[in-house]
Design an enzyme around this catalytic site. Structure first.
Site, PDB file in Angstrom:
ATOM      1  N   TYR A 121      36.379  38.597  34.746  1.00 49.67           N
ATOM      2  CA  TYR A 121      36.217  38.519  33.287  1.00 49.67           C
ATOM      3  C   TYR A 121      35.082  37.571  32.876  1.00 49.67           C
ATOM      4  O   TYR A 121      34.904  37.295  31.687  1.00 49.67           O
ATOM      5  CB  TYR A 121      37.540  38.061  32.652  1.00 49.67           C
ATOM      6  CG  TYR A 121      38.685  39.020  32.920  1.00 49.67           C
ATOM      7  CD1 TYR A 121      38.922  40.108  32.090  1.00 49.67           C
ATOM      8  CD2 TYR A 121      39.510  38.858  34.037  1.00 49.67           C
ATOM      9  CE1 TYR A 121      39.959  40.996  32.361  1.00 49.67           C
ATOM     10  CE2 TYR A 121      40.540  39.742  34.316  1.00 49.67           C
ATOM     11  CZ  TYR A 121      40.758  40.801  33.473  1.00 49.67           C
ATOM     12  OH  TYR A 121      41.775  41.695  33.743  1.00 49.67           O
TER      13      TYR A 121
ATOM     14  N   ASP B  75      45.905  31.907  43.553  1.00 50.53           N
ATOM     15  CA  ASP B  75      46.291  32.994  42.658  1.00 50.53           C
ATOM     16  C   ASP B  75      45.844  32.552  41.283  1.00 50.53           C
ATOM     17  O   ASP B  75      46.119  31.433  40.846  1.00 50.53           O
ATOM     18  CB  ASP B  75      47.791  33.257  42.686  1.00 50.53           C
ATOM     19  CG  ASP B  75      48.103  34.611  42.045  1.00 50.53           C
ATOM     20  OD1 ASP B  75      47.413  35.589  42.399  1.00 50.53           O
ATOM     21  OD2 ASP B  75      48.989  34.691  41.185  1.00 50.53           O
ATOM     22  N   SER B  76      45.101  33.430  40.624  1.00 51.55           N
ATOM     23  CA  SER B  76      44.497  33.013  39.367  1.00 51.55           C
ATOM     24  C   SER B  76      44.620  34.121  38.342  1.00 51.55           C
ATOM     25  O   SER B  76      44.956  35.259  38.665  1.00 51.55           O
ATOM     26  CB  SER B  76      43.044  32.631  39.600  1.00 51.55           C
ATOM     27  OG  SER B  76      42.401  33.586  40.402  1.00 51.55           O
TER      28      SER B  76
HETATM   29  P1  IMP Z   1      44.358  37.336  42.025  1.00 56.05           P
HETATM   30  O1  IMP Z   1      44.322  35.848  42.060  1.00 56.05           O
HETATM   31  O2  IMP Z   1      43.927  37.953  43.313  1.00 56.05           O
HETATM   32  O3  IMP Z   1      45.648  37.867  41.485  1.00 56.05           O
HETATM   33  O4  IMP Z   1      43.217  37.825  41.024  1.00 56.05           O
HETATM   34  C1  IMP Z   1      43.017  37.168  39.834  1.00 56.05           C
HETATM   35  C2  IMP Z   1      42.185  38.003  38.876  1.00 56.05           C
HETATM   36  O5  IMP Z   1      41.935  37.154  37.734  1.00 56.05           O
HETATM   37  C3  IMP Z   1      40.809  38.387  39.411  1.00 56.05           C
HETATM   38  O6  IMP Z   1      40.797  39.635  40.015  1.00 56.05           O
HETATM   39  C4  IMP Z   1      39.986  38.382  38.120  1.00 56.05           C
HETATM   40  O7  IMP Z   1      40.172  39.584  37.423  1.00 56.05           O
HETATM   41  C5  IMP Z   1      40.625  37.259  37.315  1.00 56.05           C
HETATM   42  N1  IMP Z   1      39.923  35.991  37.625  1.00 56.05           N
HETATM   43  C6  IMP Z   1      40.376  34.955  38.367  1.00 56.05           C
HETATM   44  N2  IMP Z   1      39.468  33.980  38.458  1.00 56.05           N
HETATM   45  C7  IMP Z   1      38.393  34.432  37.769  1.00 56.05           C
HETATM   46  C8  IMP Z   1      37.108  33.872  37.528  1.00 56.05           C
HETATM   47  O8  IMP Z   1      36.732  32.781  37.987  1.00 56.05           O
HETATM   48  N3  IMP Z   1      36.295  34.622  36.765  1.00 56.05           N
HETATM   49  C9  IMP Z   1      36.648  35.835  36.253  1.00 56.05           C
HETATM   50  N4  IMP Z   1      37.815  36.411  36.482  1.00 56.05           N
HETATM   51  C10 IMP Z   1      38.690  35.709  37.233  1.00 56.05           C
END
Ligand code: IMP
Length: 199
Positions: free
Chosen positions: A155, A70-71
């Site tokens: 992003y 999760d990021s």
């Molecule tokens: P989740 O982890 O599925 O909640 O999604 C994290 C969101 O953070 C992604 O959909 C991107 O919008 C953003 N994100 C996470 N990691 C990156 C990256 O390496 N580059 C650009 N955006 C990121």
């Protein structure tokens, strides 16, 4: 030895994680390769909760040790937003990555530069029994007002790495996988993976 399941449906993350795991010599499969279609609602209040929920759901559905991340992007001038909500950060229904970048830049327009920011990743590795461990990584930089580069996802085109003078989207996969938040989290997760697969 059984394989590790990459517990995500985000194609950008899958490509990066495949390279990272391949380089580490870890055998893995993707959800598509085992015909697993699973959407997990990210309704936790921390990265750990969301990553853990995804990893456990995929591990229990597949019977395989599963790795989820999760990021998010945290922007200082917006008090850490979009953070946990990075994937959903736009008022537009059906928004795409570009809409979320535009919305972020609109919210930053009147704030003083530099727009310091960092990406955060929490990785969760779960066994089908529900046993779970975590690792984290951060990557520091700043948001810029014009898009640059065509690589990566999310992003990346507006996230500048000042020491390289390049955005994340201007890096090739090898470069991004040496310094990204996700790469650092995977490196931190290596001892956990080795332990889980040898147990
Ligand atoms: P989740 O982890 O599925 O909640 O999604 C994290 C969101 O953070 C992604 O959909 C991107 O919008 C953003 N994100 C996470 N990691 C990156 C990256 O390496 N580059 C650009 N955006 C990121």
């Amino acid at each position: 030895m059984s394989k590790l399941l990459i517990a995500t449906n985000n194609q950008g993350k899958i490509e990066e994680l495949k390279e990272l795991l391949q380089d580490a010599g870890i055998e893995f499969v993707t959800p598509a390769q085992i015909n697993l279609q699973l959407e997990v609602e990210e309704d936790g209040s921390t990265y750990q909760e969301n990553a853990g929920k995804k990893a456990v759901a995929f591990a229990q559905a597949s019977g395989l040790i599963s790795l989820a991340d999760d990021s998010g992007l945290e922007v200082a001038a917006l008090n850490g937003a979009p953070g946990l909500y990075s994937a959903r950060y736009s008022p537009k229904p059906g928004a795409k990555d570009k809409d979320r970048r535009d919305f972020l830049l609109k919210n930053l327009k009147d704030k003083e530069r530099p727009w310091k920011a960092h990406f955060h990743a929490t990785i969760a590795i779960a066994k089908p029994t529900g046993e779970i461990e975590f690792a984290e990584g951060n990557c520091f930089g700043e948001i810029i007002p014009e898009e640059r580069g065509t690589g990566g996802f999310g992003y990346d085109p507006i996230f500048l790495l000042p020491e390289l003078g390049k955005t994340m989207a201007e890096l090739d996969m090898d470069e991004k996988n040496r310094l990204s938040h996700r790469a650092l989290a995977v490196i931190a997760a290596m001892p956990i993976l080795k332990r889980m697969f040898s147990a």
